[in-house]
Design an enzyme around this catalytic site. Structure first.
Site, PDB file in Angstrom:
ATOM      1  N   LEU B  65       0.960  -1.197   0.113  1.00  0.00           N
ATOM      2  CA  LEU B  65       0.077  -0.053   0.315  1.00  0.00           C
ATOM      3  C   LEU B  65       1.026   1.356  -0.027  1.00  0.00           C
ATOM      4  O   LEU B  65       0.386   2.362  -0.016  1.00  0.00           O
ATOM      5  CB  LEU B  65      -1.031  -0.187   0.973  1.00  0.00           C
ATOM      6  N   HIS B 181       9.205 -14.507   0.894  1.00  0.00           N
ATOM      7  CA  HIS B 181       9.344 -14.390  -0.588  1.00  0.00           C
ATOM      8  C   HIS B 181      10.406 -15.183  -0.885  1.00  0.00           C
ATOM      9  O   HIS B 181      11.492 -14.691  -0.679  1.00  0.00           O
ATOM     10  CB  HIS B 181       9.444 -12.843  -0.797  1.00  0.00           C
ATOM     11  N   HIS B 234       3.493 -15.976  -2.890  1.00  0.00           N
ATOM     12  CA  HIS B 234       3.567 -16.002  -4.269  1.00  0.00           C
ATOM     13  C   HIS B 234       4.182 -17.103  -5.062  1.00  0.00           C
ATOM     14  O   HIS B 234       5.108 -16.932  -5.700  1.00  0.00           O
ATOM     15  CB  HIS B 234       3.782 -14.779  -4.992  1.00  0.00           C
ATOM     16  N   ASP B 307      -0.478  -9.705  -4.547  1.00  0.00           N
ATOM     17  CA  ASP B 307       0.720  -9.216  -4.544  1.00  0.00           C
ATOM     18  C   ASP B 307       0.546  -7.794  -5.186  1.00  0.00           C
ATOM     19  O   ASP B 307       1.544  -7.285  -6.064  1.00  0.00           O
ATOM     20  CB  ASP B 307       1.821 -10.108  -5.212  1.00  0.00           C
TER      21      ASP B 307
END
Lengths: 315, 427
Positions: B65, B181, B234, B307
């Site tokens: 954000l 990640h 992800h 993502d």
């Protein structure tokens, strides 16, 4: 009137058909003769503007494009990285739009990043010619190599061509592999595995072999193309030392003797004598390195002519 | 205040319901399920959901954000607006803000900004290490007390296995999932797309699948050793999915998410050098996409997370190898899930709700969310599976427009989003 390329831009050999490639080469043949005249200038592109936009240092290619433009009477402007706005934070696209606003007919671009000509072509009204983008393509180099080969071998189809060296980082190799296989030659590549990954065999649909070593690649070939090896690759651990590289992958007379008797040697330059190519090989009669440079001007004349609206010649 | 969602088809995997059912909301909570012929309180406002799917609010486990620090790309308010337009009632922002969310003050600030915006719920993810530089543990306990729901160093994954082990041991005490990640940067450094045939063809430096897999396997071994909950962000490669599948079979506490772009596109999309095809992990080749679809089908993949990574258009208007990694995703996720998963028979609607709501709520242990059983918080996503619509970057509520899906047509989309009993988005 048939179009010179599928589109006006020359972004890479990848986009061209065999017919288009032959069309460019035939056009270049017609321009060759101008370069041998005493007065090396024709009015073909009078009133056209060509911008040579070089984000990367280059002596040979930039001079070649500039001479090509001038011999066709185009107005050529050179912009080099030292005076570029990119250093001041302008985006690539803004730079392109600004140059485009000055209505050039053609922008010749060299850049250290792959894909820049493609990005410029999307926003520019001028024809974009790729003069080398990162490790992607260098289409005019492949065209002038093809012209050199054609001149000496009278054909390209069915020739055996070895390309040796740093294939991974070579835009010359990418363009040449695609051009030569499209015209029916068979290509073998060799070099340290770190610089010639096996996946290269999938680069084109057929006629490309990744060889285990330089000897296997050269054996019985018609053309040996040697690529420049860069010191910085040693620093990134692709090979141990230039010394070891030259011992295992350098082109010597002994290795060249594995090729056909009438095999020719090409190098896109600039050469590291004594590293990827022995000096006596570079200077021998089989080496056509200066012919390549000579034909470069004719090829670029053809490309500029076609990109600015000319029609391709045919045999 | 009462709101009746009437005549819709309710799917609530946790409440084990998949049928026509009315949902009554009172004071921000679900008060009851009513049969569709059952009389509802007369003072309730009625939302007619005829022909629509009514689901517990969708929860996006992975967004960026950009606030604080990079408000020109996105703010919590603009990101929340994009979230609810995409059907997400809750989003979990990664800590790579400026300053990094590595302390309770930043965590609180993010939550306060979300409350001011009054759209989506924001559950921040705290950093694993201070400044996410992999050297010292961040104050996880304090961040959790302030509202953080997990920890991660996101795009700067902890390179040192010893530090990652300590982080897992420590996070376990606070019941915080550790998100990684997975990218061994010694294998991927300098890369800008998936390493393979296409990267060789385009002359772009590749990021091998191996870089993700080496790190995923390391994390799984560490989770086995420490008993901590590792959540793989992800996931994008065949090998990483296989590693998660094996680990789950072994009973190791591992979960994982997939992004819509990874189940939709392959590295072929990079041809043409559009910088909106550049993200990390990169778009993979066909065999990896097939493994992703298989992982979604067999439950190895637990959640869909976007993502969402907004970047200003000026920052993306660069050379491919210089442009930043990341694309926006909040508003296209559900459309892509319908096009690529539901309509292709990979998943049914029940599974869609699991992937987007009930599973994410379980993974981050979000109390009273991911379900619409009586007493739950009234976060609701209302979907029209037949809705035909086109996504346009120009219409995006995000401050950034870096999506490769500009102009894509979808069948299936969000009609309304309700957060805490309030309608915060209506198409």
């Amino acid at each position: 009137m048939e179009k010179p390329f599928k589109r006006r831009d020359l972004l890479g050999i990848r986009d061209l058909s065999a017919e288009e490639i032959k069309g460019i080469l035939d056009t270049a043949e017609n321009f060759r003769e101008i370069n041998a005249r005493e007065i090396k200038k024709v009015p073909t592109l009078r009133g056209k503007t060509v911008i040579n936009l070089f984000f990367e240092n280059s002596t040979r290619t930039r001079t070649s494009f500039e001479l090509a433009a001038k011999r066709l009477s185009a107005d050529a402007v050179n912009i080099s990285i030292s005076s570029s706005s990119v250093a001041k934070g302008e985006t690539l696209i803004d730079t392109a739009l600004n140059l485009d606003a000055m209505s050039p007919d053609c922008i010749v671009v060299r850049h250290g990043s792959a894909g820049v000509p493609h990005q410029l072509a999307k926003v520019s009204k001028a024809a974009i010619i790729n003069a080398g983008d990162g490790t992607n393509e260098h289409p005019t180099q492949a065209l002038l190599d093809a012209m050199t080969i054609r001149e000496h071998k009278k054909k390209i189809a069915d020739l055996e061509v070895a390309i040796v060296g740093d294939i991974l980082h070579s835009r010359v190799a990418r363009s040449n592999i695609q051009l030569l296989t499209k015209l029916g030659a068979r290509v073998r590549v060799a070099g340290p595995k770190t610089l010639v990954p096996d996946d290269f065999q999938y680069l084109v649909e057929k006629d490309l072999i990744v060889c285990k070593n330089i000897e296997e690649a050269i054996e019985g070939t018609d053309v040996v193309m040697i690529l420049r090896i860069q010191k910085e690759r040693q620093d990134s651990a692709y090979f141990p030392t230039l010394r070891e590289y030259s011992i295992h992958y350098g082109l010597t007379h002994e290795r060249l003797n594995l090729a056909k008797e009438d095999a020719i040697v090409l190098h896109p330059g600039p050469m590291n004598r004594g590293i990827e190519i022995a000096s006596d090989v570079a200077d021998s009669s089989r080496s056509l390195i200066l012919d390549q440079v000579k034909y470069g001007v004719a090829v670029r004349m053809a490309v500029l002519y076609l990109a600015t609206g000319g029609t391709a010649s045919s045999e | 205040m009462k709101l009746l969602i009437a005549n819709g088809h309710l799917i609530d995997p946790i409440g084990k319901e998949n049928t026509g059912m009315n949902v009554l909301i009172e004071d921000g909570k679900v008060s009851a399920w009513l049969r569709q012929d059952e009389k509802a309180p007369e003072d309730a406002e009625v939302f007619d959901a005829s022909g629509l799917l009514v689901a517990p609010g969708f929860i996006d486990l992975h967004v960026h954000l950009r606030e604080p620090g990079q408000e020109h790309k996105e703010t919590i308010a603009s990101g929340a607006a994009a979230a609810v337009a995409g059907g997400w009632t809750s989003v979990c922002p990664m800590p790579n803000t400026n300053p990094i969310n590595d302390n309770a003050a930043i965590t609180r600030y993010m939550i306060e900004q979300a409350e001011h915006a009054g759209l989506a719920n924001v559950f921040p993810i705290g950093a694993i290490t201070k400044s996410s530089d992999g050297k010292e543990l961040a104050e996880m306990g304090e961040m959790k007390a302030a509202g953080a729901v997990a920890v991660s160093d996101d795009g700067r994954p902890v390179p040192n296995a010893g530090m990652m082990r300590r982080a897992m041991e420590y996070a376990k005490d606070f019941d915080l999932p550790v998100i990684d990640h997975c990218e061994d940067k010694s294998l991927s450094s300098g890369g800008v797309m998936h390493e393979g045939k296409i990267s060789l063809l385009l002359g772009l430096k590749g990021m091998p699948a191996l870089a993700e897999e080496v790190d995923a396997v390391r994390d799984i071994l560490l989770a086995k050793e420490t008993g901590a909950h590792i959540h793989i962000a992800h996931v994008s490669t065949k090998g990483a999915i296989e590693a998660v599948r094996r680990a789950k079979n072994e009973g190791i506490n591992v979960t994982c998410e997939v992004t819509p772009h990874h189940f939709t596109l392959t590295d072929k999309a990079v041809e043409g050098y559009d910088t909106n095809t550049k993200m990390a992990p990169p778009l993979r080749s066909e065999e990896h996409l097939e493994a992703i679809l298989e992982g979604i089908k067999d439950g190895t993949i637990d959640a869909i997370a976007t993502d969402h990574a907004p970047h200003h258009s000026d920052e993306k208007a660069l050379e491919y190898d210089r442009a930043p990694f990341g694309i926006t995703g909040l508003e296209t996720a559900i459309g892509l899930a319908f096009n690529e998963l539901v309509h292709k028979g990979i998943i049914d609607l029940q599974k869609l709700v699991q992937l987007c709501s009930s599973n994410p709520a379980k993974i981050f242990k979000l109390k009273d969310r991911g379900t619409l059983t009586a007493g739950s918080i009234a976060d609701v996503t209302i979907i029209d599976p037949e809705l035909e619509w086109t996504y346009r970057n120009a219409d995006s509520r995000s401050k950034s427009k870096n999506s490769p899906f500009d102009g894509w047509k979808f069948t299936g989309g969000v009609v309304a989003t309700i957060a805490g009993g309030r309608i915060v988005y209506r198409r």
